[in-house]
Scaffold this active site. Sequence first.
Site, mmCIF file in Angstrom:
data_model
loop_
_atom_site.group_PDB
_atom_site.id
_atom_site.type_symbol
_atom_site.label_atom_id
_atom_site.label_comp_id
_atom_site.label_asym_id
_atom_site.label_seq_id
_atom_site.Cartn_x
_atom_site.Cartn_y
_atom_site.Cartn_z
ATOM 1 N N TYR A 184 0.841 -1.203 0.000
ATOM 2 C CA TYR A 184 0.000 0.000 0.000
ATOM 3 C C TYR A 184 0.872 1.247 0.000
ATOM 4 C CZ TYR A 184 -3.327 3.580 1.337
ATOM 5 O OH TYR A 184 -4.096 4.719 1.353
ATOM 6 N N GLU A 205 -3.342 7.623 -4.339
ATOM 7 C CA GLU A 205 -3.291 6.314 -3.675
ATOM 8 C C GLU A 205 -3.001 5.209 -4.680
ATOM 9 O OE1 GLU A 205 -6.931 4.231 -2.349
ATOM 10 O OE2 GLU A 205 -6.097 4.413 -0.310
#
Length: 397
Positions: free
Chosen positions: A119, A207
């Site tokens: 992530y 993101e």
Amino acid sequence: MNIHEYQAKALLRSYGAPVSDGRVVLRAEEAKTAAGEMDGPLWVVKAQIHAGGRGKGSFKEADAGEKGGVRLAKSVEEAAEEAKKMLGRTLVTHQTGPAGKTVNRIYIEDGSGIETELYLALLVDRGTSRISFVCSTEGGMDIEEVAASTPEKILSFAVDPVTGYQPYHGRRIAFALGLSGAQVKQCVKLMGQLYQCFVEKDMEMLEINPLIVTDSGDLKCLDAKMGFDGNAIYRHPDIAELRDETEEDPKELAASKYDLNYIALDGEIGCMVNGAGLAMATMDIIKLYGSEPANFLDVGGGATKEKVTEAFKIITSDPQVKGILVNIFGGIMRCDVIAEGVVAAVKEVGLQVPLVVRLEGTNVEKGKEIINSSGLNVIAAENLRDGAEKIVAAVKG
Ligand code: ADP
Ligand code: MG
């Protein structure tokens, strides 16, 4: 302002960041040709909506098939088949709400062999007033869940705006992500590209989930979400062009056309207020008296009757609204202009719910007279607390 994954990936590609080859498809007939332009042996067919959790989402329509919004295909034909099943159907994910979102675009992408899913995000951290990298080894899945159950697995690195991004930032992130050897070098380069893109394009959020290590050991951005600072869009006509109005809340879209500061919320009391601070206080006090606001709305200081009318129409068009509180403290804004706007709007669209009006300040007597002589069924309030109490009582009662 948000953009689609395929648009975000094109932007990343232009900064040299590693992303897969892919084609966007707007009509089912284009899917086969698009898939045929990639070699395979694996194709990934991805619904393009402005919401995450597509992979784990599900479609409302039975003919869309059982699978979610991200599907693997082993042939050009299969890829085209899956694209056809998703186009025009409604995808529901934990981010769309129960209504879901219509899939109008499909991205067909080269399939990657995945070793690990990581992530990574960049955001403007209001706490430190700096741009921060946020990373975790727990990529691919729900990052909110990781944050709730194992927050120690999420690390963040702030960048001092004076130095900007430096290779040591990238090395720290690489070690936090458990990378080694050539991957560290790739990470240092990639983080620099992401930072540059973030700053140059005035992003609020970027993101990459997942950022993967491929089966050949290289880093790749497998998903991409970007949010841009709406107040800086005028500096980026290339980004403004990427806006997809069909993805936006129709009420917020209408409000933006009239230059109204409107944010749709989940509650039941529609609010029309002047001044952002008073609008916040109004939402707070509605909550204090036991209800929830349906929106934030600051009509601004220089609002005209037309603008107020539009604002009122937007509020009443929301089926969740069970009552309306107009709370005006007239400074630059004149109470009579607000009153005229409210009366004009009600004449046009009617009034199905209780309406409480609290007016104070410039031209307040004139404003009250316009409301009183209009014949409207309005509950008058003396002050902010009285207004909140009355509208909550009217809605609950
Ligand atoms: P979302 O976050 O909306 O569910 P993603 O783009 O992250 O959508 O895709 C979900 C999952 O699908 C990823 O975590 C990854 O495992 C897989 N996936 C996505 N794109 C590819 C690709 N090009 N090749 C292989 N697997 C992919
Ligand atoms: Mg994702």
